[in-house]
Enzyme design. Structure first.
Site, PDB file in Angstrom:
ATOM      1  N   PHE A 127       0.827  -1.210   0.000  1.00  0.00           N
ATOM      2  CA  PHE A 127       0.000   0.000   0.000  1.00  0.00           C
ATOM      3  C   PHE A 127       0.864   1.264   0.000  1.00  0.00           C
ATOM      4  O   PHE A 127       1.821   1.386   0.766  1.00  0.00           O
ATOM      5  CB  PHE A 127      -0.909  -0.016   1.226  1.00  0.00           C
ATOM      6  CG  PHE A 127      -1.831   1.167   1.342  1.00  0.00           C
ATOM      7  CD1 PHE A 127      -2.932   1.274   0.516  1.00  0.00           C
ATOM      8  CD2 PHE A 127      -1.587   2.155   2.280  1.00  0.00           C
ATOM      9  CE1 PHE A 127      -3.792   2.362   0.623  1.00  0.00           C
ATOM     10  CE2 PHE A 127      -2.444   3.240   2.397  1.00  0.00           C
ATOM     11  CZ  PHE A 127      -3.539   3.348   1.566  1.00  0.00           C
TER      12      PHE A 127
ATOM     13  N   ASN B  65      -4.045   3.049   9.861  1.00  0.00           N
ATOM     14  CA  ASN B  65      -4.755   3.482   8.662  1.00  0.00           C
ATOM     15  C   ASN B  65      -5.308   2.198   8.059  1.00  0.00           C
ATOM     16  O   ASN B  65      -4.732   1.627   7.124  1.00  0.00           O
ATOM     17  CB  ASN B  65      -3.810   4.193   7.693  1.00  0.00           C
ATOM     18  CG  ASN B  65      -4.493   4.599   6.403  1.00  0.00           C
ATOM     19  OD1 ASN B  65      -5.721   4.591   6.298  1.00  0.00           O
ATOM     20  ND2 ASN B  65      -3.701   4.933   5.391  1.00  0.00           N
ATOM     21  N   PRO B  66      -6.427   1.701   8.605  1.00  0.00           N
ATOM     22  CA  PRO B  66      -6.911   0.370   8.233  1.00  0.00           C
ATOM     23  C   PRO B  66      -7.629   0.387   6.886  1.00  0.00           C
ATOM     24  O   PRO B  66      -7.915   1.467   6.342  1.00  0.00           O
ATOM     25  CB  PRO B  66      -7.903   0.064   9.359  1.00  0.00           C
ATOM     26  CG  PRO B  66      -8.480   1.408   9.691  1.00  0.00           C
ATOM     27  CD  PRO B  66      -7.332   2.377   9.538  1.00  0.00           C
TER      28      PRO B  66
END
Length: 302
Positions: A89, A203-204
């Site tokens: 990510f 920051n899921p």
């Protein structure tokens, strides 16, 4: 005139979508962060054959819709330059504010303690990051809070490996434990080996599942979609984190989350429906575009 926040919002939104990616690539090959920072000598010196070939190779990747962070293999986050590679990510600019909120809260706690008649010597803060990705959040916190220790975890091995690599490159590996594991009830007991946690930060995955198909093509093609898809209501992982938090946090410890702008009210309602957790929504903070983006949730002293 634009406000400072307004200018920052435009600058951040434009950093990838509107800035010419060729300029970014050329700057990188010439050893500069931005095209504007290139000096006149660099701009007027003909490119070598090697530089031309490198620019061509990187441009071909970008033409295949590869995100520029992956094309360059590195990207800046706060004051750190981090290695990047797919499918880990890519940290977004607004997440820098999540780091700042944790730093501000720790500073507030230190200041409050120092103002006591008999200051209590506290241990170095222990921070747990859930879903560490490239290590952007965890390593930024280590840099900004020199007394802190961080436990960073991710269910994807590629993310764990990249966080470890970035930690070594930044010489922060001695203060971070990077764990390859999903967030779960069973694993929470193992985390307590490091003692009660001062801060949980994450920051899921918080994108509503129905919104996943509308993400940019380059995201869908290259990034780890599990790091984005938060399930039907975008709160699958958020709920797990909050359910585990009371067993991990110190009294008055905090959870800091980045969420979808629709989530603050949903999270508050969920916490009210689970009073046994003894968690309260302390504050909602907006991102640089004015959207409610960050939640500060606190463990109530028992």
């Amino acid at each position: 005139m634009w406000s400072t926040t307004g200018r920052r919002c435009l600058r951040q939104m434009g950093s990838l979508k509107h800035e010419n990616p060729v300029n970014i690539i050329v700057s990188f090959v010439l050893g500069a962060k931005t095209f504007q920072s290139l000096n006149s000598k660099s701009l007027n010196t003909p490119l070598t054959a090697v530089q031309q070939e490198q620019i061509q190779q990187l441009s071909n990747k970008r033409l295949e819709r590869m995100p520029v962070q992956y094309v360059l293999g590195e990207w800046d986050f706060q004051d750190l330059t981090l290695k990047m590679r797919p499918p880990v990510f890519i940290p977004r600019p607004e997440t820098e504010d999540l780091v700042s909120l944790v730093v501000e809260e720790e500073s507030r706690k230190v200041e409050k303690n120092s103002g006591l008649c008999f200051p209590v010597p506290g241990p170095h803060p222990v921070i747990l990051e859930i879903g560490c990705g490239s290590g952007a959040i965890a390593l930024s916190l280590l840099r900004k809070l020199p007394q802190s220790r961080v436990i960073a975890m991710d269910k994807e091995k590629a993310a764990v490996d990249l966080t470890r690599e970035n930690a070594h490159r930044l010489q922060l590996q001695e203060r971070i434990h990077v764990l390859h594991h999903d967030v779960s009830y069973g694993f929470a007991k193992q985390l307590l080996l490091w003692g009660p946690i001062d801060f949980i930060v994450s920051n899921p995955p918080y994108v509503f599942h129905e919104d996943m198909a509308s993400l940019d093509a380059e995201i869908l093609r290259y990034e780890d979609l599990d790091a984005l898809d938060g399930g039907e209501d975008g709160m699958k992982v958020i709920k797990t984190i909050l359910a585990l938090a009371p067993s991990l946090l110190k009294d008055s410890g905090s959870v800091f989350l980045e969420v979808d702008p629709r989530h603050p009210n949903m999270v508050e309602n969920w916490l009210q429906a689970h009073p046994n957790l003894l968690l309260i929504l302390r504050a909602i903070h907006k991102d640089f575009c004015g959207k409610p983006r960050f939640l500060h949730i606190q463990n109530q002293s028992r």
